[in-house]
Design a protein around this motif. Structure first.
Motif, PDB file in Angstrom:
ATOM      1  N   PRO A  29      42.183  36.083  48.017  1.00 28.09           N
ATOM      2  CA  PRO A  29      42.951  36.948  49.760  1.00 28.09           C
ATOM      3  C   PRO A  29      41.372  35.762  50.737  1.00 28.09           C
ATOM      4  O   PRO A  29      39.644  35.796  50.168  1.00 28.09           O
ATOM      5  CB  PRO A  29      43.105  37.683  49.776  1.00 28.09           C
ATOM      6  N   THR A  30      41.955  35.177  51.696  1.00 30.85           N
ATOM      7  CA  THR A  30      41.119  34.784  52.785  1.00 30.85           C
ATOM      8  C   THR A  30      41.806  34.092  54.069  1.00 30.85           C
ATOM      9  O   THR A  30      42.744  34.719  54.281  1.00 30.85           O
ATOM     10  CB  THR A  30      40.901  32.469  53.045  1.00 30.85           C
ATOM     11  N   PRO A  31      41.447  34.753  55.012  1.00 32.67           N
ATOM     12  CA  PRO A  31      41.340  34.695  56.677  1.00 32.67           C
ATOM     13  C   PRO A  31      41.653  33.044  57.263  1.00 32.67           C
ATOM     14  O   PRO A  31      42.199  33.516  58.250  1.00 32.67           O
ATOM     15  CB  PRO A  31      40.080  34.955  57.775  1.00 32.67           C
ATOM     16  N   PHE A  32      41.913  32.223  56.580  1.00 29.22           N
ATOM     17  CA  PHE A  32      42.249  30.905  56.779  1.00 29.22           C
ATOM     18  C   PHE A  32      43.629  30.500  56.473  1.00 29.22           C
ATOM     19  O   PHE A  32      44.489  30.881  55.202  1.00 29.22           O
ATOM     20  CB  PHE A  32      41.240  29.875  56.111  1.00 29.22           C
ATOM     21  N   ALA A  33      44.231  29.888  57.283  1.00 31.33           N
ATOM     22  CA  ALA A  33      45.668  29.038  57.007  1.00 31.33           C
ATOM     23  C   ALA A  33      45.337  28.719  55.760  1.00 31.33           C
ATOM     24  O   ALA A  33      46.774  28.765  55.742  1.00 31.33           O
ATOM     25  CB  ALA A  33      45.522  27.819  58.159  1.00 31.33           C
ATOM     26  N   VAL A  34      44.657  28.211  54.824  1.00 32.12           N
ATOM     27  CA  VAL A  34      44.926  27.215  53.423  1.00 32.12           C
ATOM     28  C   VAL A  34      45.543  28.644  52.689  1.00 32.12           C
ATOM     29  O   VAL A  34      46.028  28.335  51.782  1.00 32.12           O
ATOM     30  CB  VAL A  34      43.553  26.867  53.196  1.00 32.12           C
ATOM     31  N   ASN A  38      41.444  29.717  45.213  1.00 32.14           N
ATOM     32  CA  ASN A  38      41.043  29.433  43.534  1.00 32.14           C
ATOM     33  C   ASN A  38      39.785  30.109  43.588  1.00 32.14           C
ATOM     34  O   ASN A  38      38.807  29.164  43.089  1.00 32.14           O
ATOM     35  CB  ASN A  38      42.218  28.564  42.626  1.00 32.14           C
ATOM     36  N   VAL A  39      39.213  30.391  42.343  1.00 38.70           N
ATOM     37  CA  VAL A  39      38.281  30.919  41.843  1.00 38.70           C
ATOM     38  C   VAL A  39      38.380  31.381  40.280  1.00 38.70           C
ATOM     39  O   VAL A  39      39.002  31.883  39.973  1.00 38.70           O
ATOM     40  CB  VAL A  39      37.783  33.002  41.679  1.00 38.70           C
ATOM     41  N   TYR A  40      37.828  30.341  39.317  1.00 39.68           N
ATOM     42  CA  TYR A  40      37.958  30.520  38.062  1.00 39.68           C
ATOM     43  C   TYR A  40      36.639  30.827  36.971  1.00 39.68           C
ATOM     44  O   TYR A  40      35.872  31.207  37.188  1.00 39.68           O
ATOM     45  CB  TYR A  40      37.857  28.845  37.646  1.00 39.68           C
ATOM     46  N   LEU A  41      37.459  31.604  36.606  1.00 41.50           N
ATOM     47  CA  LEU A  41      35.879  32.728  35.261  1.00 41.50           C
ATOM     48  C   LEU A  41      36.271  31.462  33.967  1.00 41.50           C
ATOM     49  O   LEU A  41      37.934  31.456  33.602  1.00 41.50           O
ATOM     50  CB  LEU A  41      36.528  34.391  35.078  1.00 41.50           C
ATOM     51  N   ILE A  42      35.101  30.861  33.784  1.00 47.20           N
ATOM     52  CA  ILE A  42      35.274  30.949  32.682  1.00 47.20           C
ATOM     53  C   ILE A  42      34.253  31.929  31.512  1.00 47.20           C
ATOM     54  O   ILE A  42      33.220  32.008  31.271  1.00 47.20           O
ATOM     55  CB  ILE A  42      34.494  29.171  32.483  1.00 47.20           C
ATOM     56  N   GLU A  43      35.540  31.786  30.227  1.00 47.80           N
ATOM     57  CA  GLU A  43      34.848  32.865  29.293  1.00 47.80           C
ATOM     58  C   GLU A  43      34.276  31.948  27.972  1.00 47.80           C
ATOM     59  O   GLU A  43      34.825  31.201  27.418  1.00 47.80           O
ATOM     60  CB  GLU A  43      36.293  33.204  28.132  1.00 47.80           C
ATOM     61  N   GLY A  53      34.940  32.945  46.774  1.00 41.83           N
ATOM     62  CA  GLY A  53      35.587  33.924  47.864  1.00 41.83           C
ATOM     63  C   GLY A  53      34.937  33.419  48.946  1.00 41.83           C
ATOM     64  O   GLY A  53      33.482  33.655  49.032  1.00 41.83           O
ATOM     65  N   PRO A  54      35.509  34.290  49.997  1.00 39.42           N
ATOM     66  CA  PRO A  54      34.855  34.866  51.795  1.00 39.42           C
ATOM     67  C   PRO A  54      34.571  35.602  51.339  1.00 39.42           C
ATOM     68  O   PRO A  54      34.743  36.458  50.615  1.00 39.42           O
ATOM     69  CB  PRO A  54      36.000  33.716  52.253  1.00 39.42           C
ATOM     70  N   ASN A  55      33.336  35.769  52.438  1.00 43.71           N
ATOM     71  CA  ASN A  55      32.224  36.845  52.650  1.00 43.71           C
ATOM     72  C   ASN A  55      33.471  38.451  52.783  1.00 43.71           C
ATOM     73  O   ASN A  55      32.960  38.052  54.595  1.00 43.71           O
ATOM     74  CB  ASN A  55      31.073  36.766  52.996  1.00 43.71           C
ATOM     75  N   SER A  56      34.312  39.046  52.167  1.00 46.68           N
ATOM     76  CA  SER A  56      34.456  40.112  52.861  1.00 46.68           C
ATOM     77  C   SER A  56      34.903  41.067  51.573  1.00 46.68           C
ATOM     78  O   SER A  56      34.843  40.539  50.372  1.00 46.68           O
ATOM     79  CB  SER A  56      36.390  40.011  53.653  1.00 46.68           C
ATOM     80  N   GLY A  57      34.995  42.724  52.295  1.00 48.77           N
ATOM     81  CA  GLY A  57      35.364  43.420  51.194  1.00 48.77           C
ATOM     82  C   GLY A  57      36.146  43.353  50.708  1.00 48.77           C
ATOM     83  O   GLY A  57      36.598  43.446  49.171  1.00 48.77           O
ATOM     84  N   GLU A  62      39.057  42.724  45.496  1.00 48.86           N
ATOM     85  CA  GLU A  62      39.913  41.931  44.237  1.00 48.86           C
ATOM     86  C   GLU A  62      39.226  40.846  43.359  1.00 48.86           C
ATOM     87  O   GLU A  62      39.935  41.047  42.145  1.00 48.86           O
ATOM     88  CB  GLU A  62      40.747  40.972  45.616  1.00 48.86           C
ATOM     89  N   LEU A  63      38.046  40.115  43.613  1.00 50.67           N
ATOM     90  CA  LEU A  63      37.316  38.925  42.868  1.00 50.67           C
ATOM     91  C   LEU A  63      37.658  40.331  41.778  1.00 50.67           C
ATOM     92  O   LEU A  63      36.760  40.057  40.644  1.00 50.67           O
ATOM     93  CB  LEU A  63      36.401  39.190  43.353  1.00 50.67           C
TER      94      LEU A  63
END
Ligand SMILES: [Zn+2]
Length: 340
Positions: A29-34, A38-43, A53-57, A62-63
């Protein structure tokens, strides 16, 4: 909430082909209108995150949950790759690195911004203020927007880049290679990562399916203070991406793209139409960029003032370069008039 696991993706999930290639999407989640990013984990070796992602608790929780849902732990992350300087992608990088000891990789062009985030963000705001005044945005709108920007600044954070990437270099993994390409335009530091073997492109906000990427006018990296032609730069970058052989583009927001050439052609057509429309407005009578934005979008929300200004100026740059309009000055404000 849909639980995303390597095993649990339905065949109709648009991210299933990526997951099959060991690339797992986490929508943070982000606080922005967008909306979510998407964050991707490459195994692979190293275990890698592309953006954080943005800097929030909430985003951090969630990450961590998303990584755990894939059978890993945040502390296992060994590498974080940054796609560009925007805070919805960058904000958590330093926290992730602090918890995991991960390397942080970013293109050379992004390093000053990422390492000196607060100073650079302030310099960007100062630059934006000058651009807004120059283009006729009223003072109350400018100061309201500057306050909004200040309030959002805490969603970003500085990070220490331990691995500087160069345009054209390869990042080697146990089971894959990603080639690094600098594709500026949406921001000056947009970077895409190409798995040539699997024909997958991690493109972040360089190409989005549901919205055209905003060619945000941002202070140029050379420190010249000149207004960069962000849309012109962006279209050049899109032309390069159009030539790439890829089957799957994984974006920074929204769903994957499976036919990047058609989508890029749609974007080219959109920008041509918009430039023609703006030319028409200027041909009626000389106007400032702000007057043009109002003619197109009506009353513009404060938070959208700089985005819409960037959009208009981007297309004016196309018209200026083609010799279709010229810039004159009226009471310190840039006004554009038709020249052919
Ligand atoms: Zn973004």
């Amino acid at each position: 909430m849909v639980r995303t696991t390597a095993q649990g993706l339905g065949a109709d999930d648009p991210f299933a082909p990526a997951a099959a290639a060991g690339i797992h999407r986490l929508a943070i989640p982000t606080p922005f209108a967008v909306g979510r990013v998407n964050v991707y984990l490459i195994e692979d070796e190293p275990l890698t995150l592309v953006d954080a992602g943005p800097n929030s608790g909430t985003s951090f929780d969630e990450l961590q949950r998303g990584i755990a849902g894939l059978g890993h732990s945040l502390v296992d992350i060994e590498l974080v790759i940054l796609t560009h300087q925007h805070i919805d992608h960058l904000g958590l990088v330093s926290l992730v690195a602090a918890h995991s000891g991960a390397e942080v990789a970013a293109i050379d062009a992004a390093v000053p911004f990422v390492e000196h985030y607060s100073l650079e963000a302030q310099a960007d705001d100062d630059f934006a203020r000058d651009i807004m005044f120059r283009n006729g945005i009223p003072e109350d709108v400018v100061s309201a927007l500057q306050s909004v920007s200040q309030a959002f600044r805490a969603w970003g954070a500085r990070a220490h880049v331990t691995r500087v990437l160069r345009d054209g270099e390869d990042i080697g993994f146990g089971d894959r290679t990603l080639r690094v390409h600098h594709r500026p335009g949406h921001s000056p530091t947009d970077t895409v990562f190409h798995d040539r073997e699997r024909r997958i492109l991690l493109a972040a906000d360089h190409l989005l399916k549901h919205i055209s990427s905003n060619p945000l006018i941002t202070r140029s990296l050379d420190g010249s203070g000149e207004r960069p032609q962000a849309l012109v730069t962006y279209l050049e970058s899109l032309r390069k991406t159009r030539e790439m052989d890829v089957d799957l583009v994984l974006p920074g927001h929204g769903d994957p793209i499976t036919d990047h050439r058609s989508l890029i052609d749609e974007r080219f057509a959109l920008h041509r139409r918009r430039a023609d429309k703006i030319h028409g407005l200027i041909a009626e009578r000389p106007r400032s960029a702000y007057e043009i934005a109002r003619a197109i979008w009506g009353n513009i929300a404060v938070t959208q003032a700089y985005l819409t200004l960037s959009e208009v100026l981007g297309h004016i740059d196309l018209l200026l370069n083609a010799g279709r309009v010229r810039e004159v000055e009226r009471n310190g404000v840039a006004v554009f008039e038709a020249s052919g």
